[in-house]
Design a protein around this motif. Structure first.
Motif, mmCIF file in Angstrom:
data_model
loop_
_atom_site.group_PDB
_atom_site.id
_atom_site.type_symbol
_atom_site.label_atom_id
_atom_site.label_comp_id
_atom_site.label_asym_id
_atom_site.label_seq_id
_atom_site.Cartn_x
_atom_site.Cartn_y
_atom_site.Cartn_z
ATOM 1 N N LYS A 109 40.493 -13.045 11.646
ATOM 2 C CA LYS A 109 41.344 -11.887 11.913
ATOM 3 C C LYS A 109 42.752 -12.321 12.308
ATOM 4 O O LYS A 109 42.945 -13.253 13.089
ATOM 5 N N ILE A 110 43.719 -11.591 11.786
ATOM 6 C CA ILE A 110 45.128 -11.821 12.104
ATOM 7 C C ILE A 110 45.538 -10.802 13.162
ATOM 8 O O ILE A 110 45.283 -9.611 13.011
ATOM 9 N N THR A 111 46.183 -11.280 14.216
ATOM 10 C CA THR A 111 46.570 -10.373 15.305
ATOM 11 C C THR A 111 48.083 -10.227 15.457
ATOM 12 O O THR A 111 48.542 -9.562 16.379
ATOM 13 N N GLY A 112 48.850 -10.841 14.575
ATOM 14 C CA GLY A 112 50.300 -10.727 14.617
ATOM 15 C C GLY A 112 50.919 -11.436 13.423
ATOM 16 O O GLY A 112 50.237 -12.176 12.713
ATOM 17 N N TYR A 113 52.197 -11.203 13.233
ATOM 18 C CA TYR A 113 52.874 -11.761 12.057
ATOM 19 C C TYR A 113 54.168 -12.447 12.462
ATOM 20 O O TYR A 113 54.808 -12.008 13.395
ATOM 21 N N SER B 109 48.449 -18.471 15.219
ATOM 22 C CA SER B 109 49.486 -17.502 15.543
ATOM 23 C C SER B 109 50.812 -18.243 15.697
ATOM 24 O O SER B 109 50.869 -19.276 16.366
ATOM 25 N N LYS C 108 53.143 -17.207 17.372
ATOM 26 C CA LYS C 108 53.609 -16.946 18.741
ATOM 27 C C LYS C 108 53.585 -18.236 19.559
ATOM 28 O O LYS C 108 54.444 -18.464 20.408
ATOM 29 N N TRP D 215 51.591 -15.082 10.428
ATOM 30 C CA TRP D 215 50.373 -15.815 10.774
ATOM 31 C C TRP D 215 50.251 -16.970 9.803
ATOM 32 O O TRP D 215 50.639 -16.849 8.643
#
Length: 127
Positions: A81-85, A102, A104, A87
């Motif tokens: 699963k991707i939780t932000g961009y 991530s 981040k 990625w």
């Protein structure tokens, strides 16, 4: 450019061929032209020639669009699963997932990316 018209499954087959021929890994960036951090990552590499050279020497870059124009669910569903961009996925020459990351963790906290974090990441996952 994150092109919503591209077929990432076909792009991956091409990237695998290129990676095998050049003994590189595949660096998949998932994002969109709507994403400020995605644009910033491109600008970061453009302004850090040494890191861009390192990336290009060790990785085949592949961008996968995630936007309302094409969310690429079928392709991206095979990965964590991707939780932000943006990625990042690093794949081996056969398309096997080595790491899901991530970006981040690669930021410097000042609306930019961290030189040493990017360098360490590229060096850690190079072939």
């Amino acid at each position: 450019i994150y092109d919503p018209k591209r077929n990432p499954a076909k792009d991956l087959l091409l990237a695998e061929t290129q990676a095998k021929q050049a003994n590189k890994r595949i660096l998949v960036e998932v994002g969109g032209d709507w994403c400020g951090w995605c644009k910033l990552l491109d600008k970061f590499y453009d302004s850090h020639a040494d890191l861009k050279k390192m990336r290009d020497e060790h990785y085949v870059l592949m961008k996968v669009n995630m936007s309302s124009l094409n969310e690429n669910f079928a392709f991206l569903g095979q990965y964590p699963k991707i939780t932000g961009y943006p990625w990042i996925f690093v794949l081996d020459v056969d398309g096997k997932l080595l790491v899901s990351k991530s970006t981040k963790d690669l930021e410097n906290g000042l609306r930019d990316y961290n030189d040493s974090a990017i360098k360490d990441f590229l060096l850690t996952w190079k072939p």
